[in-house]
Design a protein around this motif. Structure first.
Motif, short mmCIF file in Angstrom:
data_model
loop_
_atom_site.label_atom_id
_atom_site.label_comp_id
_atom_site.label_asym_id
_atom_site.label_seq_id
_atom_site.Cartn_x
_atom_site.Cartn_y
_atom_site.Cartn_z
N UNK A 1 35.78 38.51 41.99
CA UNK A 1 35.33 39.14 43.22
C UNK A 1 35.33 38.06 44.30
N UNK A 2 36.04 38.32 45.40
CA UNK A 2 36.11 37.36 46.50
C UNK A 2 35.50 37.96 47.75
N UNK A 3 34.54 37.22 48.31
CA UNK A 3 33.85 37.63 49.53
C UNK A 3 34.60 37.12 50.75
N UNK A 4 34.38 37.71 51.94
CA UNK A 4 35.06 37.27 53.16
C UNK A 4 34.81 35.78 53.47
N UNK A 5 33.69 35.25 53.01
CA UNK A 5 33.37 33.84 53.24
C UNK A 5 34.29 32.91 52.46
N UNK A 6 35.01 33.49 51.48
CA UNK A 6 35.87 32.69 50.61
C UNK A 6 35.24 32.43 49.25
N UNK A 7 33.95 32.71 49.11
CA UNK A 7 33.27 32.53 47.84
C UNK A 7 33.86 33.48 46.81
N UNK A 8 34.16 32.96 45.61
CA UNK A 8 34.69 33.77 44.53
C UNK A 8 33.71 33.74 43.35
N UNK A 9 33.44 34.90 42.80
CA UNK A 9 32.57 35.02 41.63
C UNK A 9 33.40 35.57 40.48
N UNK A 10 33.32 34.92 39.33
CA UNK A 10 34.03 35.37 38.14
C UNK A 10 33.07 36.13 37.24
N UNK A 11 33.44 37.36 36.91
CA UNK A 11 32.69 38.15 35.94
C UNK A 11 33.44 38.00 34.62
N UNK A 12 32.83 37.31 33.64
CA UNK A 12 33.53 37.09 32.37
C UNK A 12 33.91 38.40 31.70
N UNK A 13 35.16 38.49 31.28
CA UNK A 13 35.65 39.69 30.64
C UNK A 13 35.63 39.56 29.14
N UNK A 14 35.95 40.62 28.48
CA UNK A 14 36.39 41.87 29.08
C UNK A 14 35.23 42.67 29.68
N UNK A 15 35.53 43.42 30.73
CA UNK A 15 34.60 44.37 31.32
C UNK A 15 35.06 45.74 30.84
N UNK A 16 34.12 46.52 30.32
CA UNK A 16 34.47 47.80 29.70
C UNK A 16 33.84 48.98 30.44
N UNK A 17 34.33 50.19 30.16
CA UNK A 17 33.86 51.38 30.87
C UNK A 17 32.36 51.66 30.76
N UNK A 18 31.68 51.12 29.76
CA UNK A 18 30.23 51.35 29.67
C UNK A 18 29.45 50.39 30.55
#
Length: 99
Positions: free
Chosen positions: A64-81
């Motif tokens: 996820x990248x914000x307009x400020x340039x900050x990027x956050x990583x959500x460790x995967x896998x990300x699942x439908x639940x």
């Protein structure tokens, strides 16, 4: 014209390859953000959301990248639940209320 039609058919065919279940993203923040999931980049509008139908689990992390340039990583896998919830400069992964 043929390449556009072929591309659309390919996209529909690939969409059916998922393990099933929708991926949900919710943006409670004040700004639109960029989300990269499985190599695809999308924009999730401020005070809005996005659902990727029949995507199943991601193959890896979600960025996820914000307009400020900050990027956050959500460790995967990300699942439908699960649901990726975006706030002002922060991101959390939580269980979906409807899943």
């Amino acid at each position: 014209m043929h390449s556009i039609v072929a591309g659309a058919v390919l996209a529909v065919a690939l969409a059916g390859c998922g393990e099933g279940g929708d991926l949900a993203f919710h943006n409670d923040g004040p700004d639109d953000v960029s989300v990269v999931s499985d190599g695809e980049t999308s924009t999730v509008q401020a005070d809005g959301g996005m659902v990727i139908l029949d995507a199943g689990c991601t193959d890896g992390d979600v960025l996820v990248t914000f307009p400020s340039g900050k990027t956050v990583t959500v460790p995967g896998p990300v699942c439908p639940d699960q649901e990726v919830v975006i706030h002002d400069q922060e991101v959390e992964l939580r269980a979906r209320a409807d899943g």
